[in-house]
Design an enzyme around this catalytic site. Structure first.
Site, PDB file in Angstrom:
ATOM      1  CD  GLU A   1      39.076  45.617  43.029  1.00 32.18           C
ATOM      2  OE1 GLU A   1      37.915  45.742  43.446  1.00 32.18           O
ATOM      3  OE2 GLU A   1      40.053  45.368  43.761  1.00 32.18           O
ATOM      4  CG  ASP A   2      38.500  40.988  40.458  1.00 32.51           C
ATOM      5  OD1 ASP A   2      39.498  41.691  40.701  1.00 32.51           O
ATOM      6  OD2 ASP A   2      37.752  40.517  41.335  1.00 32.51           O
TER       7      ASP A   2
END
Ligand code: MN
Length: 322
Positions: free
Chosen positions: A81-82
């Site tokens: 996600e990051d």
């Protein structure tokens, strides 16, 4: 709070004494891989993202009784996600199992509670359907647990949304998995942010009642050790459990804030070696203290839907309700 590499590996060896050398080597690889991926990122309180969040989540996964596969997945849980890491990268480095766990928890991260109460049940169902592997839910719960512990650093609006979401989605999921302690942890961390006025009122009531009951509890605790020992032939383990603040609040609401109807702010949990001893202990307790009529519950014969089994009773202390 950030956790050092040394403290983390020490924690693993202490809490997971069965961990093998090969598993430690893989965890070390996941540690370095995720740390590099998150390099330069910080949390709202200024901590480095990896040591300040991913590592504590991995420790919570251990607290929840999970193994080295889930520890690796926890260290890596925010990489897709990051960071620029892809699910294929994780697959190549750590295999299908870890990759699908991280992918699952990344999908769950996209679901957000938007304050529509009617939406809650469908959100819960969605959660479970995406997380066909129950370990994904457990990983998500560990992630949420740590986010709740660090909620004070976020803006007020976000605090409230996360807190409400946790009470309505995450705590009921933990309950369905039979993780009673985690339910209390999540609800009690979220409560002050979700409903600040109700929290203050409940906390005040609880502190007053605990203070008043302190002596009585000690007296009954000692009496129970002796009484149960005489019946089963050994000293049982007795734990004192204090009702969670949020759970007390819900009960107060049900009882229209009539304090005198609350009997279980403090309970003693008697742990015996066998089921037969458990019934003997209950008999001995009822022989020594008068039971409150209609309060006996046999969850051994009729377990709760989540598999919980025990005997419940309430007794007259002679000093009023605790
Ligand atoms: Mn996270």
């Amino acid at each position: 709070m950030k956790i050092s590499r040394r403290a983390f590996f020490k924690y693993i060896k202490k809490e997971l004494p069965t961990v093998t050398f090969e598993e430690i080597v893989t965890i070390e690889r996941a540690y370095e891989f995720a740390k590099t991926a998150h390099a330069g990122q910080t949390r709202a309180n200024g901590d480095p993202y990896f040591q300040g969040h991913c590592v504590p989540v991995a420790m919570h996964v251990i607290d929840l009784g999970m193994d080295s596969t889930l520890i690796c997945a926890a260290l890596l849980h925010d990489t897709i996600e990051d960071t620029s890491v892809t699910v294929e990268d994780i697959q190549t480095e750590f295999g299908d199992d870890v990759a699908s766990l991280v992918e699952g928890v990344s999908k769950l991260g996209k679901l957000k509670y938007r304050g529509n109460e009617r939406h809650v049940e469908s959100l819960r169902k969605f959660f479970v359907s995406i997380a066909r592997d129950v370990r994904v839910v457990i990983l998500k719960l560990a992630d949420r647990w740590h986010n709740l512990e660090t909620l004070q650093y976020l803006p007020e609006e976000k605090q409230k949304r996360i807190a409400l979401e946790s009470i309505m989605i995450h705590a009921p999921l933990a309950s369905r998995l039979g993780m009673g302690k985690l339910v209390t942890t999540i609800n009690d961390l979220a409560f002050p942010y979700a409903y600040p006025e109700e929290y203050t009122k409940t906390k005040k009531l609880m502190v007053a009642r605990l203070k008043k009951a302190e002596g009585t509890i000690k007296k009954i605790y000692r009496g129970m050790l002796v009484t149960v020992n005489a019946s089963i032939g050994y000293t049982p383990q007795i734990d004192k459990r204090v009702k969670g603040t949020y759970s007390l609040y819900k009960k107060l609401e049900r009882k229209h804030w009539n304090e005198d109807e609350i009997f279980d702010i403090v309970a003693l949990r008697v742990i015996t070696h066998t089921v037969a001893d458990c019934y003997s202990a209950l008999g001995a307790v009822h022989n020594h203290w008068r039971p409150v009529p209609g309060r006996i519950k046999d969850y051994i014969a009729v377990p709760k839907p989540n598999g919980y089994q025990s005997l419940h009773t309430a007794i007259f202390s002679g000093d009023g309700p605790i």
